[in-house]
Write a protein that holds these residues in place. Structure first.
Motif, PDB file in Angstrom:
ATOM      1  N   VAL A  20      -0.007  11.676   7.805  1.00 12.83           N
ATOM      2  CA  VAL A  20       1.310  12.244   8.332  1.00 12.83           C
ATOM      3  C   VAL A  20       1.716  13.252   7.390  1.00 12.83           C
ATOM      4  CG1 VAL A  20       3.750  11.987   9.030  1.00 12.83           C
ATOM      5  CG2 VAL A  20       1.968  10.151   9.324  1.00 12.83           C
ATOM      6  N   ASN A  21       1.818  14.341   7.842  1.00 14.91           N
ATOM      7  CA  ASN A  21       2.058  15.662   6.885  1.00 14.91           C
ATOM      8  C   ASN A  21       1.061  15.539   5.809  1.00 14.91           C
ATOM      9  OD1 ASN A  21       4.337  16.403   8.756  1.00 14.91           O
ATOM     10  ND2 ASN A  21       5.735  15.021   7.523  1.00 14.91           N
ATOM     11  N   GLY A  22      -0.036  15.346   6.021  1.00 13.49           N
ATOM     12  CA  GLY A  22      -1.054  15.507   5.075  1.00 13.49           C
ATOM     13  C   GLY A  22      -1.263  14.121   4.307  1.00 13.49           C
ATOM     14  N   GLU A  23      -0.342  13.327   4.446  1.00 10.31           N
ATOM     15  CA  GLU A  23      -0.321  12.248   3.282  1.00 10.31           C
ATOM     16  C   GLU A  23      -1.037  10.951   4.016  1.00 10.31           C
ATOM     17  OE1 GLU A  23       3.110  10.909   1.432  1.00 10.31           O
ATOM     18  OE2 GLU A  23       3.733  12.992   0.980  1.00 10.31           O
ATOM     19  N   LYS A  24      -1.843  10.575   3.262  1.00 10.06           N
ATOM     20  CA  LYS A  24      -2.822   9.505   3.962  1.00 10.06           C
ATOM     21  C   LYS A  24      -1.497   8.172   4.164  1.00 10.06           C
ATOM     22  CE  LYS A  24      -6.962   7.165   3.694  1.00 10.06           C
ATOM     23  NZ  LYS A  24      -7.984   6.731   3.067  1.00 10.06           N
ATOM     24  N   VAL A  25      -1.862   7.392   5.347  1.00  5.09           N
ATOM     25  CA  VAL A  25      -1.083   6.354   5.873  1.00  5.09           C
ATOM     26  C   VAL A  25      -1.961   5.173   5.815  1.00  5.09           C
ATOM     27  CG1 VAL A  25       0.602   5.304   7.507  1.00  5.09           C
ATOM     28  CG2 VAL A  25       0.755   7.674   6.749  1.00  5.09           C
ATOM     29  N   ALA A  26      -1.646   4.156   5.182  1.00  4.94           N
ATOM     30  CA  ALA A  26      -2.608   2.839   5.494  1.00  4.94           C
ATOM     31  C   ALA A  26      -2.489   2.502   6.811  1.00  4.94           C
ATOM     32  CB  ALA A  26      -2.355   1.769   4.515  1.00  4.94           C
ATOM     33  N   ILE A  27      -3.655   1.940   7.432  1.00  3.56           N
ATOM     34  CA  ILE A  27      -3.582   1.593   9.001  1.00  3.56           C
ATOM     35  C   ILE A  27      -4.108  -0.008   8.841  1.00  3.56           C
ATOM     36  CG2 ILE A  27      -3.891   3.678  10.045  1.00  3.56           C
ATOM     37  CD1 ILE A  27      -6.665   2.968  10.307  1.00  3.56           C
ATOM     38  N   GLU A  28      -4.227  -0.754   7.695  1.00  5.62           N
ATOM     39  CA  GLU A  28      -4.592  -1.872   7.737  1.00  5.62           C
ATOM     40  C   GLU A  28      -3.448  -2.948   8.727  1.00  5.62           C
ATOM     41  OE1 GLU A  28      -4.632  -0.252   4.862  1.00  5.62           O
ATOM     42  OE2 GLU A  28      -6.799  -0.169   5.365  1.00  5.62           O
ATOM     43  N   ASN A  29      -2.253  -2.635   8.624  1.00  6.21           N
ATOM     44  CA  ASN A  29      -1.434  -3.564   9.295  1.00  6.21           C
ATOM     45  C   ASN A  29      -0.849  -2.900  10.834  1.00  6.21           C
ATOM     46  OD1 ASN A  29      -1.330  -5.140   6.877  1.00  6.21           O
ATOM     47  ND2 ASN A  29       0.357  -3.492   6.022  1.00  6.21           N
ATOM     48  N   THR A  30      -1.971  -3.060  11.414  1.00  6.41           N
ATOM     49  CA  THR A  30      -1.739  -2.769  12.917  1.00  6.41           C
ATOM     50  C   THR A  30      -1.084  -4.114  13.474  1.00  6.41           C
ATOM     51  OG1 THR A  30      -3.917  -3.609  13.691  1.00  6.41           O
ATOM     52  CG2 THR A  30      -3.770  -1.244  13.109  1.00  6.41           C
ATOM     53  N   VAL A  31      -0.080  -3.687  14.585  1.00  7.51           N
ATOM     54  CA  VAL A  31       0.463  -4.836  15.176  1.00  7.51           C
ATOM     55  C   VAL A  31      -0.224  -4.773  16.561  1.00  7.51           C
ATOM     56  CG1 VAL A  31       2.738  -5.850  15.956  1.00  7.51           C
ATOM     57  CG2 VAL A  31       2.391  -4.793  13.816  1.00  7.51           C
TER      58      VAL A  31
END
Lengths: 636, 636
Positions: free
Chosen positions: B487-498
């Motif tokens: 998001v806006n070039g910053e990595k977001v962890a996606i481990e915690n999907t719901v």
């Protein structure tokens, strides 16, 4: 041959006993509507009504008479080998009844006599009128040969004369033929037993007329005012009357009709020396057996029309493979052997006898398959497009053609062992039997002993009344890659087979001994790569016996068993199992379901677990707990 | 959502253009019987006759009106995204005509008005009376939403009022429902657009009444004096009325009916908070998608009844897998997402959209499949049991339900991208689009860019009118094992999907940028080991796209191709091929036919030769030379 060989074979004698003790009595009860819970046949009652001995309506199929005829024919063969005065008395009474049902002019058919007396010969396409006559002629010939009694033969000669007066090329006669071939081969038998060429010529007329244009069935329909297109894709391929028979190159349509016609064609080619007919027979044989036959010798890939479909279309779960069609293939093969001795005919005959025919009956002779699939998933039989595939044998069919057909085949199994030609005896099948041949006006006694199909060792004693020169030709089965042959203990080379037979042309002396050892390993059979259904699959065969997997031995989901390419195939004879059979075991792998989870599809490697596969003879499947069955198994 | 997203996607925009430029104009011609060589529809003429503007008889199916309704609905969606005054004028005139065909009491159905005016509501089981009403209601709602014009909506409100006066629990009203579900989901739409709860209650009445005993169809038949057992195995499973809907646990019967009903059930569960209904929906969803669905999201394993068969029965060559059924599955999935956001619904929706639905139409929008098989051997389509499987798409069907259904789906494809819930935006599908949402009374502009399904990179700009906190939840597709999100070039962890969604709950500012990279390798998909048909086989899938082999790329006899377990799967995008697709190539082995000989069966090792396999997207098959096609290929 002096008479039908006396079958002493363990394998076949058991079947003959079952036919004698179970099938024939049971079917007599069924024909007389005395079996509780079974569909009413009404066949005998129809004859009683036609004979004026009872009142009532005709019931059943238009070809109901043929069930009686096939039963009577089976009885005749059985009496020939197993005299039974009580059964013979029952048959004689039935023959008397048939005599009473015969009309003044010789006509004999209960449907038309009782139900449509004014419609004789108006719908040959659909009404099985000549078909029924054919079966009754076959019964008459068999009964005469078995008992020497002429009554039924005379009845049927009168009917054949009546038919001959109605059909033919002469003006005023019907230039037509039956929608269901059968009378053609029957008339050849009638000719053989009576010597009356009229019957041979009438058979030839029916065969020659078939498929000519303008089409007889069109003309006949027009007279009836029937303008509907024929139900089978609008095509007379159904009854193999789409083309003159000599122009036919591919097996099409209803497979039983095809078999009966091809059998008659082979007969006529043999009797008349008609080369074009012979060529057509060979072309059709090649098509059926190399393009349209299941490994069980089942034929008919399509339920619609109980028919052939097209080359290499051999779905294992949708097939029709009617018991009667494989029986018809045996009839045809036997006649092809008359036309030209070649083991390829006997190989197919043997394949049919040990697989696709007898699979039609349970080991007790009490239940029957009409359709003999190569793969059964019982749940899938609820599908509308697989409803013809029954997962278990049935008691008695509405259209009960197969059980009596099988009875007459088994009761006459001895007829298929040998082919004679001048002073040559061809041994087509290996089974225990005692036979007497007339060669050069002398008797030759042959006694065959074997535990076939479980063991390939065959002992034969040959005893001519006096020493003389003649030929005994032994078939080396197509499945056999190593055979050893000894005559009186001396090894005979078998490299030089002619059309698959080893010719032993020599002076035979009383009590000469032949010993043939056919090596009989378990083979992994592959289908032609054009058979899309069987790509990547293998079938197990030992000698002539095709094997299958059953759920009762292997638990459910048989397609998920993979036979490793180099797995050792162990065999043992189990005397207690299925009447005594050789069982095949192998260490196989099986797809693991338990840790797959619920997803229907995923990107995952399959996991396997070891499974000891058990295969049993196909013919004997469904004699224990019902369940899945599979012939073509996955291989890895 | 403020309005339907504007689809800018390369993949889908091409389809929408085809629908606008080809399908809609062509179908209008077809409905007006102006297409030479095509089966006459007579649909518009029926309306003219009902309106008193023409004389003549009703022609076509009893549900002929529904083709017009579906066309009109597709027109509405198309006008919403691609204004076209001329087309709108045509539609308005058609609506005027429909107004003229409406009866005094609001009733509108050309079959009954023209042909059986005295038989209204006497055979709900078979006559599609409410089904047609449902489709016209859907059209009315869509047309109103697209154009703001109320005329058709008013017409259909009057008809719905008429129906409400006839059906219901009150004395004197019919306590029944239609044999073909459709009105149930349509009435929910009518409720949504009008706010009139009467329509929601009527929908609920139809759903609640279904399957009650004594059975409405029995009572109704009795009144008609119809004593024949129902043709579908004598079972009302056909129309999912064998049990009250809340007790149904397995998908049975006609698959399109099932989908429309399940969709309505999900709607009602959502609108009314009915937990039992929700549980039934989830149980049925699990059954359909984990036990009875093809990898293409085709459903309906049986031609007979166009129906489901039973768990894990998924024959690739016998299937029905009607285009409309997969479309119905999309409708249902969308509604399940309303009920409960879970990527398992969106995964199936996506699978259907990219495979089993659009396979129903050629790339030009000129020809259509009704049945979407997974394996085609054109010769085998001559078999009676496979005659429903057409080896090539057809111009226009006698029963032309699929083409207009596909048109309305494609024209409204933007509706399926997002699900909204309070201040949460769920991104279900990745496709180029511009959308405007109302969140906390402010506009939020979203712009999605991607070359999906050929590349898994998705860029989204998010622009609220002013900075505010809300949630954007992104679906991580089930087929994706590695994804990266910024998001806006910053990595977001996606481990915690719901439930398969990454929730981005944050303060969003104008012109925020989301970048999602979904890794999209080619996967070898395996079917559950209980799917007997697919044991030992693999299917190739890249992202949501299921691949197939075609004869035109691979020459005949596709089942004899074996993909080695570790063969490298090379991909390249071919801009010239099939409208631009990623092609998969692999070095495979193929069974050698040439040196096999003529024998049908033999004990031989197979020989293989190398073959470079070419796989193309399933949806695009049969857009070049006709021939064989295969999804599940052999693996070794």
């Amino acid at each position: 041959m002096a008479s039908q060989p006396k079958v002493t074979d363990t394998f076949w004698r058991r079947y003959m006993d079952v036919v004698r003790d179970e099938v024939i009595p049971y079917q007599w009860e069924a024909l007389n509507d005395r079996v509780e819970g079974a569909a009413k046949s009404h066949a005998i009652e129809n004859i009683r009504i036609a004979a004026g001995l009872a009142e009532g309506e005709f019931h059943g199929f238009v070809f109901q008479d043929s069930d009686v005829a096939k039963w009577l024919e089976a009885v005749a063969y059985s009496l020939a080998t197993d005299p039974n005065p009580e059964l013979e008395k029952t048959a004689d009474e039935l023959i008397d009844l048939l005599g009473n049902a015969q009309q003044e002019d010789g006509y004999l058919n209960t449907y038309f006599t009782v139900k449509e007396p004014n419609s004789r010969w108006t719908n040959l396409r659909d009404q099985h009128e000549l078909y029924c006559a054919g079966h009754m002629i076959e019964a008459a010939v068999a009964y005469y040969e078995a008992t020497g009694k002429r009554k039924l033969l005379d009845i049927m000669c009168r009917f054949a004369d009546c038919i001959d007066s109605v059909f033919g090329e002469e003006d005023g006669k019907i230039k037509g033929y039956d929608g269901h071939q059968e009378i053609e081969l029957a008339l050849v038998k009638l000719y053989e037993v009576t010597g009356n060429e009229k019957y041979l010529n009438l058979s030839k007329f029916f065969i020659d007329e078939r498929g000519k244009q303008p089409h007889f069935f069109d003309k006949e329909s027009e007279v009836r005012g029937d303008t509907k297109p024929f139900w089978y894709f609008g095509s007379y391929k159904y009854s193999q009357s789409h083309l003159p028979v000599r122009e036919q190159q591919e097996a099409v349509g209803h497979s039983v009709r095809a078999m009966y016609m091809y059998a008659a064609m082979a007969d006529l080619a043999f009797k008349t020396g008609d080369d074009k007919l012979k060529t057509a027979c060979k072309t059709l044989w090649d098509n059926v057996t190399n393009k349209q036959m299941y490994i069980t010798a089942g034929i008919g890939s399509s339920e619609f029309g109980e028919a052939f479909s097209f080359d290499y279309d051999l779905p294992n779960d949708l097939c029709y493979t009617e018991t009667c069609a494989s029986i018809g293939l045996v009839f045809w093969a036997k006649r092809m052997l008359n036309l030209e001795v070649n083991s390829s005919y006997a190989d197919v005959m043997e394949r049919a006898l040990y697989n696709g025919t007898i699979s039609g009956m349970d080991l007790d002779g009490k239940k029957f398959f009409y359709v003999n699939p190569l793969e059964v998933w019982p749940e899938a039989c609820s599908r509308h497009d697989k409803r013809h595939v029954k997962p278990v044998r049935q008691m008695w069919f509405n259209c009960a053609c197969c059980p009596p057909n099988l009875a007459r085949l088994i009761a006459s199994i001895g007829h298929y062992i040998y082919t004679e030609r001048n002073d040559e005896i061809f041994v087509n099948l290996y089974m225990g039997n005692e036979a007497i041949f007339d060669i050069k006006d002398k008797k030759v006694y042959m006694n065959q002993k074997t535990e076939y199909p479980w063991d390939g060792t065959v002992s034969m004693s040959v005893s001519p009344e006096e020493s003389m020169k003649f030929t005994i030709a032994l078939r080396i089965p197509g499945w056999c890659r190593n055979a050893q042959l000894k005559v009186n203990g001396e090894k005979v080379a078998i490299e030089n087979t002619v059309n698959g037979y080893v010719y032993l042309k020599r002076t035979w002396n009383p009590d000469d001994q032949i010993e043939l050892i056919l090596e009989m390993p378990v083979d992994r059979i592959k289908a032609h790569p054009s058979v899309r259904e069987n790509v990547g699959k293998t079938a197990l065969q030992m000698g002539p016996i095709v094997y299958c997997l059953e759920e009762v031995d292997n638990s459910p989901n048989l397609p998920n068993i993979f036979l490793p390419k180099h797995a050792r195939l162990e065999t043992h004879f189990d005397n207690e199992l299925l009447g005594g059979v050789v069982v095949i075991k192998a260490e196989a792998n099986r797809l693991k379901e338990s840790d797959w989870g619920s997803a229907l599809y995923k990107a995952a490697d399959e996991k396997y677990y070891p499974h000891t596969l058990t295969a049993v003879p196909y013919y004997a499947w469904c004699n224990r707990e019902p369940g899945e069955m599979l012939v073509w198994m996955n291989e890895k």
